[in-house]
Design an enzyme around this catalytic site. Structure first.
Site, PDB file in Angstrom:
ATOM      1  N   GLU A 118      29.793  33.478  89.927  1.00  0.00           N
ATOM      2  CA  GLU A 118      28.728  32.585  90.377  1.00  0.00           C
ATOM      3  C   GLU A 118      29.100  31.736  91.593  1.00  0.00           C
ATOM      4  O   GLU A 118      28.817  30.537  91.629  1.00  0.00           O
ATOM      5  CB  GLU A 118      28.329  31.681  89.210  1.00  0.00           C
ATOM      6  CG  GLU A 118      29.411  30.686  88.724  1.00  0.00           C
ATOM      7  CD  GLU A 118      30.350  31.210  87.652  1.00  0.00           C
ATOM      8  OE1 GLU A 118      30.557  32.447  87.578  1.00  0.00           O
ATOM      9  OE2 GLU A 118      30.882  30.380  86.897  1.00  0.00           O
ATOM     10  N   HIS A 156      22.323  35.937  84.763  1.00  0.00           N
ATOM     11  CA  HIS A 156      23.448  35.119  84.294  1.00  0.00           C
ATOM     12  C   HIS A 156      24.079  34.328  85.447  1.00  0.00           C
ATOM     13  O   HIS A 156      24.237  33.102  85.363  1.00  0.00           O
ATOM     14  CB  HIS A 156      24.482  36.039  83.624  1.00  0.00           C
ATOM     15  CG  HIS A 156      25.708  35.333  83.136  1.00  0.00           C
ATOM     16  ND1 HIS A 156      25.887  34.987  81.812  1.00  0.00           N
ATOM     17  CD2 HIS A 156      26.812  34.920  83.784  1.00  0.00           C
ATOM     18  CE1 HIS A 156      27.047  34.378  81.680  1.00  0.00           C
ATOM     19  NE2 HIS A 156      27.643  34.326  82.862  1.00  0.00           N
ATOM     20  N   GLU A 157      24.417  35.012  86.511  1.00  0.00           N
ATOM     21  CA  GLU A 157      25.087  34.322  87.630  1.00  0.00           C
ATOM     22  C   GLU A 157      24.147  33.301  88.279  1.00  0.00           C
ATOM     23  O   GLU A 157      24.575  32.213  88.654  1.00  0.00           O
ATOM     24  CB  GLU A 157      25.608  35.328  88.662  1.00  0.00           C
ATOM     25  CG  GLU A 157      26.539  36.418  88.115  1.00  0.00           C
ATOM     26  CD  GLU A 157      27.645  35.923  87.196  1.00  0.00           C
ATOM     27  OE1 GLU A 157      28.068  34.754  87.326  1.00  0.00           O
ATOM     28  OE2 GLU A 157      28.078  36.704  86.322  1.00  0.00           O
ATOM     29  N   HIS A 211      24.081  30.100  86.322  1.00  0.00           N
ATOM     30  CA  HIS A 211      25.219  29.203  86.581  1.00  0.00           C
ATOM     31  C   HIS A 211      24.908  28.172  87.670  1.00  0.00           C
ATOM     32  O   HIS A 211      25.604  27.170  87.783  1.00  0.00           O
ATOM     33  CB  HIS A 211      26.441  30.007  87.017  1.00  0.00           C
ATOM     34  CG  HIS A 211      27.303  30.523  85.902  1.00  0.00           C
ATOM     35  ND1 HIS A 211      27.857  29.692  84.943  1.00  0.00           N
ATOM     36  CD2 HIS A 211      27.739  31.774  85.606  1.00  0.00           C
ATOM     37  CE1 HIS A 211      28.604  30.427  84.105  1.00  0.00           C
ATOM     38  NE2 HIS A 211      28.533  31.704  84.481  1.00  0.00           N
ATOM     39  N   GLU A 254      29.814  28.849  80.050  1.00  0.00           N
ATOM     40  CA  GLU A 254      29.395  30.225  79.752  1.00  0.00           C
ATOM     41  C   GLU A 254      28.382  30.343  78.613  1.00  0.00           C
ATOM     42  O   GLU A 254      27.502  31.201  78.655  1.00  0.00           O
ATOM     43  CB  GLU A 254      30.615  31.106  79.481  1.00  0.00           C
ATOM     44  CG  GLU A 254      31.555  31.236  80.687  1.00  0.00           C
ATOM     45  CD  GLU A 254      30.898  31.847  81.928  1.00  0.00           C
ATOM     46  OE1 GLU A 254      29.813  32.458  81.801  1.00  0.00           O
ATOM     47  OE2 GLU A 254      31.480  31.701  83.029  1.00  0.00           O
ATOM     48  N   ASP A 280      42.660  31.975  81.399  1.00  0.00           N
ATOM     49  CA  ASP A 280      42.060  33.293  81.231  1.00  0.00           C
ATOM     50  C   ASP A 280      42.068  33.734  79.761  1.00  0.00           C
ATOM     51  O   ASP A 280      41.192  34.487  79.330  1.00  0.00           O
ATOM     52  CB  ASP A 280      42.863  34.292  82.068  1.00  0.00           C
ATOM     53  CG  ASP A 280      42.014  35.448  82.522  1.00  0.00           C
ATOM     54  OD1 ASP A 280      40.873  35.194  82.918  1.00  0.00           O
ATOM     55  OD2 ASP A 280      42.493  36.595  82.460  1.00  0.00           O
ATOM     56  N   TYR A 298      30.934  32.651  75.384  1.00  0.00           N
ATOM     57  CA  TYR A 298      29.661  33.257  75.808  1.00  0.00           C
ATOM     58  C   TYR A 298      28.674  33.376  74.651  1.00  0.00           C
ATOM     59  O   TYR A 298      27.572  32.846  74.698  1.00  0.00           O
ATOM     60  CB  TYR A 298      29.897  34.664  76.374  1.00  0.00           C
ATOM     61  CG  TYR A 298      30.588  34.707  77.707  1.00  0.00           C
ATOM     62  CD1 TYR A 298      29.862  34.834  78.882  1.00  0.00           C
ATOM     63  CD2 TYR A 298      31.981  34.621  77.797  1.00  0.00           C
ATOM     64  CE1 TYR A 298      30.495  34.882  80.119  1.00  0.00           C
ATOM     65  CE2 TYR A 298      32.622  34.663  79.036  1.00  0.00           C
ATOM     66  CZ  TYR A 298      31.871  34.794  80.190  1.00  0.00           C
ATOM     67  OH  TYR A 298      32.494  34.831  81.403  1.00  0.00           O
TER      68      TYR A 298
HETATM   69  N1  BES Z   1      32.240  32.975  85.640  1.00  0.00           N
HETATM   70  C1  BES Z   1      32.236  34.256  85.021  1.00  0.00           C
HETATM   71  C2  BES Z   1      33.386  35.138  85.429  1.00  0.00           C
HETATM   72  C3  BES Z   1      34.759  34.548  85.122  1.00  0.00           C
HETATM   73  C4  BES Z   1      35.014  33.926  83.920  1.00  0.00           C
HETATM   74  C5  BES Z   1      35.778  34.676  86.032  1.00  0.00           C
HETATM   75  C6  BES Z   1      36.281  33.398  83.670  1.00  0.00           C
HETATM   76  C7  BES Z   1      37.021  34.161  85.781  1.00  0.00           C
HETATM   77  C8  BES Z   1      37.285  33.513  84.591  1.00  0.00           C
HETATM   78  C9  BES Z   1      30.915  35.002  85.285  1.00  0.00           C
HETATM   79  O1  BES Z   1      29.808  34.170  85.305  1.00  0.00           O
HETATM   80  C10 BES Z   1      30.702  35.935  84.130  1.00  0.00           C
HETATM   81  O2  BES Z   1      30.562  35.453  83.039  1.00  0.00           O
HETATM   82  N2  BES Z   1      30.682  37.245  84.373  1.00  0.00           N
HETATM   83  C11 BES Z   1      30.472  38.232  83.332  1.00  0.00           C
HETATM   84  C12 BES Z   1      29.063  38.729  83.307  1.00  0.00           C
HETATM   85  C13 BES Z   1      28.195  38.050  82.308  1.00  0.00           C
HETATM   86  C14 BES Z   1      26.803  38.645  82.313  1.00  0.00           C
HETATM   87  C15 BES Z   1      28.740  38.064  80.913  1.00  0.00           C
HETATM   88  C16 BES Z   1      31.340  39.437  83.608  1.00  0.00           C
HETATM   89  O3  BES Z   1      31.852  39.565  84.721  1.00  0.00           O
HETATM   90  O4  BES Z   1      31.509  40.242  82.712  1.00  0.00           O
HETATM   91 ZN    ZN Z   2      29.338  33.358  83.444  1.00  0.00          ZN
END
Ligand code: BES
Ligand code: ZN
Length: 620
Positions: free
Chosen positions: A289, A313-314, A317, A336, A391, A399
């Site tokens: 995002e 989703h993005e 955010h 999330e 991480d 989520y």
């Molecule tokens: N912000 C996250 C990606 C992220 C989370 C990067 C933690 C680094 C550390 C992004 O918004 C996200 O959640 N992406 C998901 C997609 C979503 C629809 C579940 C993904 O990439 O799977």
């Molecule tokens: Zn996200």
């Protein structure tokens, strides 16, 4: 005792018995001072504005230049502490000349405290530096890894604590700053950032950016490549490589409607433009995002717009996360979980209630699967990631458990009241941080007390602090999925694939079908399904991934070529992780996994190699 708690207990024992073998833990003195993942000292000296002037050196895989920081100092402040990881510092100076600085001892993931002495009255500090070719946030792609095959490409991924590998900064979500940047690139290429962007190439290769809204460091982003632009409407558009941009613009044509739907629910979009950038396939996430410029994987381009909930989703955010930001990575679910809830509301608005119920059901399934693998201490919404890579908190729990908690609140107080609460929350805390405790307090005073709902009824403690799912968990129901379940059951009873009623099924129905098939399947059943539905050949990455999991589980060899191809041609961690994990479960599979990984690894971003190295015990 569940397997996961046995594993956790064993791990604890191992740590207790073999202190020599454990990674260095920060001692209390060395603990990053902004709990728990940054060395910085914003209470004393705080970064307010960042000016970047960087040259992008593709042959050397380095960013080279300067970061100038405007600082707000508390009375008596003597030093500024930044986070830095794998940065080479060449010179540090202020208005009065060179400044003394000291790079502390680096601890792998956290990097080092970078301390700069501040003479009284210092306003600006300039740091001349270069990044390392291995900078964890950055991926330097060879032309062969791009769609056009002609030009190299650079992409960044700063969340959660990787910004410090390309910018010396206070790398914590509690510090927000505005920024401007001058980026110098080879003159055939274009630079874009999470900021005001050019939509035109220029002949000089010098691109200038401004970000007027204050953002936390994890939202700093840059991409450089042969990038074209297609507008969608007056305030949104799509960036991608020229050969991808048309199909990308077709796939994401609903973005303007998504923005309108989100604004109706949660208030005005506050960031000016909303563009998306479709990256080469090594991008490790579905989406990221980055403000004004969401980064997306090209695996979303299915040709039928069926995977666009990631864009919802993005976009969501832009309220949850980018406006109201988790105070620490322990509160990640506030980013999330809220965003997943908003994503489902936007999807419901655009594609209907039953479609949203399908998304809820698929999400719930992924959550329940993940509970089998997690230590119980990581199954509450609020987690303790002190001394760990943030991480590790990036599981389905923030989520899906997070969004289910909001759905439960919706069911208890009614949609209208939750919507009003959220709207006020985003207005009131815009450009601020939020903690779990503060949110629970707001929930109590603004929704529970006025509506006579007891905490026991909501089971707040179980949601926030306890493993698993509380007994009051909402149960989504989709009619389209009920039809699917009838067909997978029929297949289980011996009906041939060719006799199943599957016409006009959506991607989500196919996913549910694959999830709800009887276990185990014989290779004859796999072959029957494949002959009828051509799963091995599907261009839909979501369906292909689930199918390939089955192929590994049941030893369906005709799909092994497609499996290898999929693992080599894209680097989205969500797809790599289950596939490598399943292969690693048998000795022959592990050998195959290692052979494929040896070929694929150089094409993955560090975010993905970090995870897969662990699964395959690579380099041990
Ligand atoms: N912000 C996250 C990606 C992220 C989370 C990067 C933690 C680094 C550390 C992004 O918004 C996200 O959640 N992406 C998901 C997609 C979503 C629809 C579940 C993904 O990439 O799977
Ligand atoms: Zn996200």
């Amino acid at each position: 005792m569940r397997l996961s708690s046995i594993a956790a207990a064993t791990l604890l024992l191992t740590i207790a018995c073999q202190p020599m073998n454990t990674p260095p833990q920060p001692t209390p003195m060395q603990q990053p001072s902004v709990p728990p993942h940054s060395w910085s000292n914003p209470e004393e000296a705080r970064v307010e504005h960042l000016t970047l002037d960087l040259s992008v050196d593709f042959p050397a895989k380095q960013l080279v230049g300067a970061a100038t920081l405007r600082i707000a100092m508390a009375p008596g402040a003597r030093k500024l502490v930044l986070d830095a990881r794998d940065l080479t510092i060449e010179r540090v100076f202020g208005a009065s000349g060179d400044l003394q600085y000291r790079m502390g001892t680096a601890q792998s993931t956290f990097g080092a405290p970078f301390e700069i002495s501040l003479p009284a009255g210092t306003k600006n500090v300039t740091i001349q530096y270069r990044t390392s070719p291995g900078a964890a946030a950055l991926q330097w792609l060879e032309p062969a890894q791009t769609a056009g095959k002609r030009w190299p490409f650079l992409l960044s991924q700063s969340q959660s604590i990787l910004a410090r590998t390309w910018v010396p900064i206070q790398d914590t979500p509690t510090v927000r700053f505005t920024y401007d940047a001058t980026i110098r690139v080879p003159k055939d290429l274009v630079a874009i950032m999470s900021a005001e962007n050019p939509t035109e190439r220029n002949a000089t290769g010098v691109y200038r950016f401004r970000m007027l809204q204050a953002i936390p460091s994890y939202l700093l982003a840059i991409a450089v490549g042969d990038i074209a632009f297609r507008p969608l409407d007056a305030r949104s558009g799509v960036y991608a490589e020229p050969s991808v941009v048309e199909s990308a613009a077709r796939e994401f044509v609903d973005i303007p409607r998504m923005m309108t739907a989100a604004e109706q629910l949660y208030g005005p979009y506050r960031w000016g433009r909303y563009d998306v950038l479709v990256l080469p396939p090594s991008f490790p996430f579905g989406g990221m995002e980055n403000p004004r410029l969401t980064f997306l994987t090209p695996t979303l381009i299915a040709g039928d717009r069926s995977l666009v909930s990631v864009v919802a989703h993005e976009l969501a955010h832009s309220w949850s996360g980018n406006l109201v930001t988790n105070a620490t990575w322990n509160d990640f679910w506030l980013n999330e979980g809220f965003t997943t809830y908003l994503e489902r509301r936007i999807s419901e608005q655009l594609y209907g209630r039953d479609h949203a119920e399908m998304l809820w059901t698929l999400g719930g399934k992924e959550l329940r699967d993940e509970f089998d693998l997690l230590p119980p201490a990581d199954e509450g919404l609020k987690v303790d990631l002190a001394g760990r890579d943030p991480d590790e908190g990036s599981t389905q729990v923030p989520y899906e458990k997070g969004s289910l908690f909001l759905r439960l609140i919706e069911e208890k107080v009614g949609r209208e009241k939750l919507d009003a609460f959220l709207r006020r929350y985003f207005d009131e805390f815009a450009f601020k941080t939020m903690t779990t405790d503060k949110f629970i307090e707001l929930l109590r005073t603004r929704l529970l007390v006025p509506n006579n709902i007891s905490e026991a009824d909501l089971q707040i403690d179980a949601w926030v602090n306890k493993p698993g799912l509380p007994s009051n968990v909402p149960m989504p129901r989709s009619q389209a999925f009920a039809l699917v379940e009838a067909q997978s059951a029929a297949f289980g009873r011996g009906t041939a694939a060719s006799s199943l009623a599957t016409s006009n099924w959506s991607t989500q129905q196919w996913l549910h079908f694959l999830h709800s098939l009887p276990k185990p399947l014989t290779t004859a059943q796999m072959a029957d399904l494949d002959r009828q539905f051509r799963f091995t050949q599907t261009g839909n990455s979501e369906i292909l991934e689930v199918w390939l999991e089955h192929a590994i589980d049941y030893g369906y060899e005709p799909a092994y070529g497609a499996l290898e191809d999929f693992l080599v041609r894209q680097g989205r961690r969500k797809y790599l992780k289950p596939l490598y994990t399943k292969m690693a479960a048998t000795p022959a599979g592990l050998e195959r996994a290692k052979r494929i990984y040896a070929k694929a690894r150089a094409g993955y971003h560090s975010v993905s190699t970090q995870t897969i190295d662990g699964i395959l015990k690579w380099g041990n």
